[in-house]
Scaffold this active site. Structure first.
Site, PDB file in Angstrom:
ATOM      1  N   ASP A  11     -62.013 -13.359  -9.438  1.00 49.96           N
ATOM      2  CA  ASP A  11     -61.105 -14.547  -9.802  1.00 49.96           C
ATOM      3  C   ASP A  11     -61.866 -15.629  -9.361  1.00 49.96           C
ATOM      4  O   ASP A  11     -63.256 -15.590  -8.994  1.00 49.96           O
ATOM      5  CB  ASP A  11     -59.820 -14.518  -8.904  1.00 49.96           C
ATOM      6  CG  ASP A  11     -58.924 -15.691  -9.055  1.00 49.96           C
ATOM      7  OD1 ASP A  11     -58.757 -16.186 -10.245  1.00 49.96           O
ATOM      8  OD2 ASP A  11     -58.413 -16.457  -8.087  1.00 49.96           O
ATOM      9  N   SER A  12     -61.343 -17.075  -9.583  1.00 53.60           N
ATOM     10  CA  SER A  12     -62.252 -18.094  -9.382  1.00 53.60           C
ATOM     11  C   SER A  12     -61.936 -18.409  -7.712  1.00 53.60           C
ATOM     12  O   SER A  12     -62.890 -19.375  -7.280  1.00 53.60           O
ATOM     13  CB  SER A  12     -61.426 -19.291 -10.017  1.00 53.60           C
ATOM     14  OG  SER A  12     -60.137 -19.447  -9.525  1.00 53.60           O
ATOM     15  N   TYR A  43     -60.995 -22.758 -12.561  1.00 55.64           N
ATOM     16  CA  TYR A  43     -61.512 -22.405 -13.638  1.00 55.64           C
ATOM     17  C   TYR A  43     -60.705 -23.235 -14.851  1.00 55.64           C
ATOM     18  O   TYR A  43     -61.137 -23.267 -16.064  1.00 55.64           O
ATOM     19  CB  TYR A  43     -61.191 -20.861 -13.979  1.00 55.64           C
ATOM     20  CG  TYR A  43     -62.375 -19.765 -13.313  1.00 55.64           C
ATOM     21  CD1 TYR A  43     -63.708 -20.439 -12.940  1.00 55.64           C
ATOM     22  CD2 TYR A  43     -62.175 -18.748 -13.227  1.00 55.64           C
ATOM     23  CE1 TYR A  43     -64.535 -19.649 -12.604  1.00 55.64           C
ATOM     24  CE2 TYR A  43     -63.186 -17.803 -13.071  1.00 55.64           C
ATOM     25  CZ  TYR A  43     -64.599 -18.239 -12.477  1.00 55.64           C
ATOM     26  OH  TYR A  43     -65.403 -17.581 -12.000  1.00 55.64           O
ATOM     27  N   CYS A  74     -57.403 -12.746 -12.634  1.00 54.11           N
ATOM     28  CA  CYS A  74     -57.410 -13.947 -13.084  1.00 54.11           C
ATOM     29  C   CYS A  74     -56.728 -14.181 -14.418  1.00 54.11           C
ATOM     30  O   CYS A  74     -57.185 -13.443 -15.355  1.00 54.11           O
ATOM     31  CB  CYS A  74     -58.693 -14.561 -13.033  1.00 54.11           C
ATOM     32  SG  CYS A  74     -59.099 -16.298 -13.662  1.00 54.11           S
ATOM     33  N   THR A  76     -56.797 -16.841 -16.430  1.00 55.97           N
ATOM     34  CA  THR A  76     -57.423 -17.589 -17.108  1.00 55.97           C
ATOM     35  C   THR A  76     -58.522 -16.567 -18.012  1.00 55.97           C
ATOM     36  O   THR A  76     -58.708 -16.725 -19.064  1.00 55.97           O
ATOM     37  CB  THR A  76     -58.429 -18.832 -16.550  1.00 55.97           C
ATOM     38  OG1 THR A  76     -57.083 -19.498 -15.611  1.00 55.97           O
ATOM     39  CG2 THR A  76     -59.160 -19.746 -17.376  1.00 55.97           C
ATOM     40  N   GLU A 153     -55.964 -23.376  -3.018  1.00 54.24           N
ATOM     41  CA  GLU A 153     -57.370 -23.371  -2.451  1.00 54.24           C
ATOM     42  C   GLU A 153     -57.788 -24.174  -1.094  1.00 54.24           C
ATOM     43  O   GLU A 153     -58.415 -23.774  -0.402  1.00 54.24           O
ATOM     44  CB  GLU A 153     -58.545 -23.999  -3.400  1.00 54.24           C
ATOM     45  CG  GLU A 153     -58.659 -22.631  -4.562  1.00 54.24           C
ATOM     46  CD  GLU A 153     -59.175 -21.651  -4.210  1.00 54.24           C
ATOM     47  OE1 GLU A 153     -60.030 -21.411  -3.126  1.00 54.24           O
ATOM     48  OE2 GLU A 153     -58.872 -20.267  -4.777  1.00 54.24           O
ATOM     49  N   CYS A 185     -50.749 -17.499 -13.550  1.00 57.92           N
ATOM     50  CA  CYS A 185     -52.198 -17.792 -12.786  1.00 57.92           C
ATOM     51  C   CYS A 185     -51.882 -16.951 -11.564  1.00 57.92           C
ATOM     52  O   CYS A 185     -50.977 -17.073 -10.804  1.00 57.92           O
ATOM     53  CB  CYS A 185     -52.252 -19.295 -12.605  1.00 57.92           C
ATOM     54  SG  CYS A 185     -53.659 -19.490 -11.491  1.00 57.92           S
ATOM     55  N   HIS A 187     -53.093 -17.561  -8.503  1.00 57.80           N
ATOM     56  CA  HIS A 187     -52.670 -18.370  -7.322  1.00 57.80           C
ATOM     57  C   HIS A 187     -51.349 -18.565  -7.074  1.00 57.80           C
ATOM     58  O   HIS A 187     -50.745 -18.785  -6.150  1.00 57.80           O
ATOM     59  CB  HIS A 187     -53.560 -19.758  -7.742  1.00 57.80           C
ATOM     60  CG  HIS A 187     -54.927 -19.681  -7.205  1.00 57.80           C
ATOM     61  ND1 HIS A 187     -55.845 -19.054  -8.179  1.00 57.80           N
ATOM     62  CD2 HIS A 187     -55.709 -20.146  -6.247  1.00 57.80           C
ATOM     63  CE1 HIS A 187     -57.023 -19.044  -7.704  1.00 57.80           C
ATOM     64  NE2 HIS A 187     -56.847 -19.903  -6.563  1.00 57.80           N
TER      65      HIS A 187
HETATM   66  N1  DGL Z   1     -56.438 -17.732 -10.602  1.00 54.90           N
HETATM   67  C1  DGL Z   1     -57.036 -17.879 -12.059  1.00 54.90           C
HETATM   68  C2  DGL Z   1     -56.035 -17.776 -12.804  1.00 54.90           C
HETATM   69  O1  DGL Z   1     -55.126 -16.711 -12.693  1.00 54.90           O
HETATM   70  C3  DGL Z   1     -57.912 -19.079 -11.897  1.00 54.90           C
HETATM   71  C4  DGL Z   1     -57.355 -20.496 -12.004  1.00 54.90           C
HETATM   72  C5  DGL Z   1     -58.346 -21.695 -11.653  1.00 54.90           C
HETATM   73  O2  DGL Z   1     -59.210 -21.504 -11.140  1.00 54.90           O
HETATM   74  O3  DGL Z   1     -58.051 -22.759 -12.305  1.00 54.90           O
HETATM   75  O4  DGL Z   1     -56.064 -18.494 -13.790  1.00 54.90           O
END
Ligand code: DGL
Length: 274
Positions: A11-12, A43, A74, A76, A153, A185, A187
């Site tokens: 993931d990011s 990301y 992730c 994205t 984050e 996402c 997060h």
């Molecule tokens: N957690 C990631 C997602 O599910 C990345 C989000 C990001 O870094 O913008 O999209």
């Protein structure tokens, strides 16, 4: 003896830990290597070509660590890079989109599904396509939420600022009369209580992580690559940014992780790999 090789997740940043916790629960005999690309988070605003380059570098690292299966933890990357890179590797891979869409279609009673995700994920239309391929008549409402990942984050998921941001993004979805919301996402499950406060308990929140890991387990079983109960299990965490910061955020989010190491991919990989 089972297959001792680890499962790879990336993931990011800390978002993929919401997928890792399902791995611990549903695949308790598996070792895991987690990569958080914190030097490049978020990301969401990035271009697809750049995301593909990052994903290929991360996959090359995971393969050099002998992973037997890769979970795109992730949304994205699941939406944008997995469809492009899957064909380039022999290792089996899974993303969150199809399992998440399936869960949402199963859950909705009024045929109105919301998606909240990064700008890149929403722009890709991946969730919407997956939902429509399962249930064409479904009304889909997608909202990008660029402020949420930086707040998570920064360890601010319980802050008033995060709550306000979630309400702002979720209000139009409430107005649209959705009864199911995909947290598109990884997060966002850390913000689930704010979403429920805004939308009410009658709206079902779908975190695609569980359905994804269940599907991964089925596939690993079919491929005969599960580890045996009682086999050695070890988890490692790598980040491209500051390990102490990652550890601190993970602690704040209630994730029990340790031994986070820094890894800069350009330095770690042999030239031309990925
Ligand atoms: N957690 C990631 C997602 O599910 C990345 C989000 C990001 O870094 O913008 O999209």
């Amino acid at each position: 003896m089972g297959d001792l090789r680890p499962v790879g997740l990336f993931d990011s940043g800390v978002g993929g830990l919401t997928v890792a916790r399902e791995v611990f629960r549903l695949l308790p005999h598996e070792s895991m290597i987690y990569f958080g690309d914190t030097a490049h988070v978020p990301y969401g605003p990035r271009r697809t070509e750049e995301l593909i380059r990052f994903a290929r570098e991360i996959i090359a690292f995971l393969l050099s660590s002998r992973v037997k299966y890769i979970i795109f933890a992730c949304g994205t990357n699941s939406s944008l890079t997995l469809p492009v890179v899957r064909a380039l590797y022999d290792v089996p891979m899974i993303g969150l989109v199809e399992p998440g869409a399936q869960e949402a279609v199963k859950s909705t009673r009024n045929g109105r599904i919301g998606i909240i995700a990064t700008e890149a994920t929403v722009k890709s239309g991946a969730y919407e396509r997956a939902i429509k391929s399962l249930a064409l008549e479904t009304a889909v409402f997608a909202v990008p939420a660029p402020r949420l990942v930086p707040l998570v984050e920064a360890g601010l998921s319980t802050s008033e600022e995060a709550r306000r941001a979630v309400f702002e993004y979720a209000r139009p979805l409430k107005k649209a009369g959705i009864d199911t919301l995909i947290l598109g996402c990884t997060h966002y499950p850390f913000l689930a209580s704010h979403f429920t406060d805004c939308l009410g308990p009658e709206v079902t929140l779908v975190d695609p992580a569980k359905a994804t890991v269940l599907r991964a387990r089925e596939e690993m079983n079919r491929l005969g690559i599960l580890n045996n109960p009682g086999g050695r299990v070890a988890h490692s965490y790598y980040v491209s940014g500051d390990p102490a910061r990652f550890q601190k955020t993970a602690d704040l989010l209630g994730c029990c992780i340790e031994n986070v190491q820094r890894l800069q991919l350009e330095e770690a990989l042999p030239a031309g790999s990925g």
